[in-house]
Design an enzyme around this catalytic site. Structure first.
Site, PDB file in Angstrom:
ATOM      1  N   GLU A  90       0.816  -1.348  -0.120  1.00 23.50           N
ATOM      2  CA  GLU A  90       0.259  -0.183  -0.002  1.00 23.50           C
ATOM      3  C   GLU A  90       1.117   1.378  -0.093  1.00 23.50           C
ATOM      4  OE1 GLU A  90      -2.431  -0.876   3.181  1.00 23.50           O
ATOM      5  OE2 GLU A  90      -3.767  -1.095   1.820  1.00 23.50           O
ATOM      6  N   GLU A 121       7.536 -21.768   8.363  1.00 29.31           N
ATOM      7  CA  GLU A 121       7.863 -21.317   9.016  1.00 29.31           C
ATOM      8  C   GLU A 121       8.425 -21.593  10.069  1.00 29.31           C
ATOM      9  OE1 GLU A 121       4.466 -21.703  12.134  1.00 29.31           O
ATOM     10  OE2 GLU A 121       3.444 -20.801  10.337  1.00 29.31           O
TER      11      GLU A 121
END
Length: 307
Positions: A90, A121
């Site tokens: 953004e 992960e």
């Protein structure tokens, strides 16, 4: 904590504990569910507020690194990784930043944004590998995001970044975590047990989003991407943003929409350049130079033109 079996590690995390206020959540009506969600969410701002000093310090660190030519890199897995990628993505349309200035990395790569890649992960070496692939260096700053504070992928990335001498900031929702031991600086909004035990996309995710908003927005304000509370460095990439740019131009110069658009056209659509050009009666080239000398700060560029 790392020396303990995984079951015992999870028992120590507040985000994994059973929330007594939601033990009968499956018996509630929709309106009762919403009220419960709202009551729990009301606690998040207080948890983030307790970390205001740490967040402010992080903004200073990130701003300094970017001013010196470095990058802000987020790294995370699952929800944490998705929130980092979202915040990074953004920045270009909102603040007209180059896409390489703020980067979001998620365990498992871009495909993990839509489909879970939970196994990645657990591999600390993959965190370091992903940093190597983007050429992460000493001048960059890394924000490792892990609600639990124990995600191996994130800790591996943080350890690699520190080995290079880069600045490292950890963001977790549990205190005394392995991430706190790995990172130089730590932001720890403790939101308590989730309504659905262990579902850190809820309160922990909301707290994470709030902190990331503060980090990038605070940094961009410090870098001169706003004038007051107006977005003067936005990129007019669609009709709405073109209209917003023209409206801001008119507001800050007193010109009509038509006059504002004419100046914007002469300045290649660069709002800050157009504002300096109009208010200081200089060419686009001269306006850009004043902005360069003012470090991109519109207020300073305008004040220099009034002396």
């Amino acid at each position: 904590m790392d020396d303990l079996p995984i079951d015992q590690q999870l028992e120590l995390l507040t985000t994994e504990r059973v929330n007594p206020r939601s033990e009968s959540i499956d018996t509630l009506s929709p309106i009762e569910l919403v009220r419960l969600f709202n009551r729990e969410d009301a606690m998040i701002a207080d948890a983030v507020g307790k970390e205001e000093a740490a967040i402010a310090q992080a903004i200073e660190i990130i701003s300094d690194r970017i001013r010196s030519g470095g990058r802000l890199v987020y790294v995370g897995a699952g929800t944490s990784g998705r929130l980092g990628v979202l915040d990074a993505s953004e920045c270009p349309p909102t603040f007209s930043t180059p896409p390489e200035m703020v980067i979001g990395l998620i365990a498992g790569g871009d495909s993990a944004l839509r489909r879970a890649a939970e196994g990645i992960e657990d591999l600390p070496e993959r965190g370091a590998d992903d940093l190597r692939q983007i050429g992460f260096c000493k001048g960059d700053v890394l924000v490792g995001i892990a609600s639990s504070g124990r995600t191996p992928y994130v800790i591996g990335a943080v350890a690699y970044a520190r080995s290079l001498g880069a600045s490292t900031i950890g963001l977790a929702c549990n205190e005394n975590s392995p991430l706190a031991e790995a990172a130089e600086w730590m932001i720890t909004p403790v939101v308590g047990p989730e309504l659905i035990s262990g579902s850190t996309r809820m309160k922990a995710g909301t707290a994470t989003k709030m902190v990331l908003n503060m980090l990038t927005t605070g940094t961009m304000v410090r870098l001169g991407k706003t004038y007051g509370n107006l977005m003067v460095d936005l990129r007019a990439s669609n009709a709405k943003l073109v209209a917003r740019t023209r409206r801001l131009m008119s507001r800050l110069t007193g010109l009509s929409n038509e006059e504002s658009q004419a100046v914007l056209d002469r300045c290649d659509g660069e709002l800050k350049t157009a504002i300096v050009s109009a208010r200081c009666s200089v060419s686009a080239i001269q306006a850009r130079e004043r902005l360069r000398q003012s470090g991109g700060q519109l207020r300073l560029a305008l004040e220099s033109g009034q002396k």
